[in-house]
Design a protein around this motif. Structure first.
Motif, mmCIF file in Angstrom:
data_model
loop_
_atom_site.group_PDB
_atom_site.id
_atom_site.type_symbol
_atom_site.label_atom_id
_atom_site.label_comp_id
_atom_site.label_asym_id
_atom_site.label_seq_id
_atom_site.Cartn_x
_atom_site.Cartn_y
_atom_site.Cartn_z
ATOM 1 N N VAL A 1 -21.179 3.857 -5.601
ATOM 2 C CA VAL A 1 -21.114 4.316 -7.139
ATOM 3 C C VAL A 1 -19.563 4.620 -7.334
ATOM 4 C CG1 VAL A 1 -21.481 6.354 -8.656
ATOM 5 C CG2 VAL A 1 -23.255 5.532 -6.866
ATOM 6 N N THR A 2 -18.578 4.833 -6.576
ATOM 7 C CA THR A 2 -17.096 5.121 -6.796
ATOM 8 C C THR A 2 -16.584 3.320 -7.200
ATOM 9 O OG1 THR A 2 -17.023 6.551 -5.043
ATOM 10 C CG2 THR A 2 -15.013 5.573 -5.915
ATOM 11 N N ALA A 3 -17.077 2.430 -6.450
ATOM 12 C CA ALA A 3 -16.569 1.153 -6.980
ATOM 13 C C ALA A 3 -16.714 0.820 -8.228
ATOM 14 C CB ALA A 3 -17.262 0.260 -5.986
ATOM 15 N N PHE B 1 -15.161 -5.150 -7.575
ATOM 16 C CA PHE B 1 -15.438 -6.237 -6.542
ATOM 17 C C PHE B 1 -14.877 -5.582 -5.264
ATOM 18 C CE2 PHE B 1 -15.614 -9.922 -3.863
ATOM 19 C CZ PHE B 1 -16.896 -9.955 -3.705
ATOM 20 N N ALA B 2 -13.527 -5.730 -5.500
ATOM 21 C CA ALA B 2 -12.438 -5.415 -4.376
ATOM 22 C C ALA B 2 -12.713 -3.930 -3.605
ATOM 23 C CB ALA B 2 -11.053 -5.417 -4.893
ATOM 24 N N VAL B 3 -13.288 -3.110 -4.289
ATOM 25 C CA VAL B 3 -13.493 -1.723 -3.720
ATOM 26 C C VAL B 3 -14.538 -1.988 -2.795
ATOM 27 C CG1 VAL B 3 -14.098 0.801 -4.292
ATOM 28 C CG2 VAL B 3 -12.268 -0.280 -5.586
ATOM 29 N N ARG B 4 -15.753 -2.468 -3.699
ATOM 30 C CA ARG B 4 -16.877 -2.363 -2.912
ATOM 31 C C ARG B 4 -17.057 -3.565 -1.743
ATOM 32 N NH1 ARG B 4 -21.138 -0.435 -0.292
ATOM 33 N NH2 ARG B 4 -23.012 -1.566 -0.504
ATOM 34 N N LYS C 1 -16.648 -4.788 4.025
ATOM 35 C CA LYS C 1 -16.073 -5.371 5.060
ATOM 36 C C LYS C 1 -15.336 -4.481 6.074
ATOM 37 C CE LYS C 1 -13.733 -9.217 6.922
ATOM 38 N NZ LYS C 1 -14.553 -10.168 7.631
ATOM 39 N N PHE C 2 -14.692 -3.345 5.462
ATOM 40 C CA PHE C 2 -13.992 -2.280 6.321
ATOM 41 C C PHE C 2 -14.512 -0.970 6.344
ATOM 42 C CE2 PHE C 2 -10.919 -5.393 4.312
ATOM 43 C CZ PHE C 2 -10.447 -6.202 5.318
ATOM 44 N N HIS C 3 -15.684 -0.757 5.832
ATOM 45 C CA HIS C 3 -16.342 0.425 6.032
ATOM 46 C C HIS C 3 -15.452 1.640 5.448
ATOM 47 C CE1 HIS C 3 -19.325 -1.605 8.396
ATOM 48 N NE2 HIS C 3 -18.368 -2.003 9.175
ATOM 49 N N TRP C 4 -14.851 1.362 4.195
ATOM 50 C CA TRP C 4 -14.188 2.385 3.748
ATOM 51 C C TRP C 4 -15.114 3.539 3.086
ATOM 52 C CZ3 TRP C 4 -11.296 -1.089 -0.370
ATOM 53 C CH2 TRP C 4 -10.461 -1.810 0.163
ATOM 54 N N ARG C 5 -14.584 4.549 3.320
ATOM 55 C CA ARG C 5 -15.477 5.873 2.839
ATOM 56 C C ARG C 5 -14.791 7.040 2.505
ATOM 57 N NH1 ARG C 5 -18.921 6.649 8.628
ATOM 58 N NH2 ARG C 5 -20.061 4.800 8.621
#
Length: 210
Positions: A150-152, A182-185, A190-194
């Motif tokens: 949702v943040t993306a 798209f970059a954020v999601r 790809k990198f499992h950002w949280r």
């Protein structure tokens, strides 16, 4: 055709594809495919239009229905060729989320003139279809995953809204919003950002509460 309209059609198409892919994973029949694809593709926009009090977008323009039908048939006859349907579903979902975050924000800003409303309608349009798809297909909910979702959508909607209010050309605002979402999601996939999660302390037993 305006870029914003292209993003709208593209968002419907890719979200329909994710719904149809989810149906393929559940081995549904063609009607199940069509229902899940259409619900995913139109769910967020339908809720947005009802909240804004405007005609529901796919009722006034049946092109969206034909897009859902065409995409459903394409996936129905080709999904078995995809090695990892769930991975494809997630990346297509990221594209749809990015497109709809811009389209939802654009519609909210046009109708109300309010930046906060535009950000909320962009976020809602982008996120609700994927949530509805996962609920109907009994898949793990993207909303409840710990990766950023949702943040993306909010980031894309906010980027579009801020640049648009600043007076930039709409195409620039739309492209910037799409890229950010798209970059954020994509980075989350790809990198499992949280984001930091809520860490609660154990609840007190009822007998210990005064």
């Amino acid at each position: 055709m305006l870029l914003i309209q292209i993003l709208d059609y593209a968002g419907v198409a890719v979200f329909a594809a994710t719904g149809a892919l989810a149906a393929s994973r559940k081995q549904l029949d063609i009607i199940g495919f069509l229902f899940l694809a259409s619900a995913t593709a139109t769910g967020g926009g339908t809720v947005r239009d009802l909240i804004l009090g405007v005609p529901v977008f796919w009722i006034g323009n049946t092109d969206y229905i034909w897009i859902c039908l065409a995409v459903t048939l394409m996936v129905y006859f080709s999904a078995h060729r995809v090695e990892s349907r769930y991975k494809l579903l997630l990346w297509l979902d990221a594209v749809g989320l990015a497109a709809f975050s811009v389209m939802g924000a654009q519609k909210g800003l046009t109708i109300t003139g309010s930046a906060p409303v535009a950000m909320i309608t962009g976020m809602l349009t982008a996120a609700f279809g994927g949530v509805l798809r996962d609920l109907l297909a009994s898949e793990p909910s993207v909303l409840l995953s710990r990766e950023i979702y949702v943040t993306a959508a909010l980031a894309g909607a906010a980027t579009y809204t801020i640049i648009e209010i600043a007076g930039a050309p709409m195409n620039l605002s739309a492209v910037a919003g799409f890229i950010v979402a798209f970059a954020v999601r994509g980075g989350a996939l790809k990198f499992h950002w949280r984001l930091p999660v809520y860490k609660s302390r154990p609840g007190r037993p009822p007998k210990d509460i005064p």
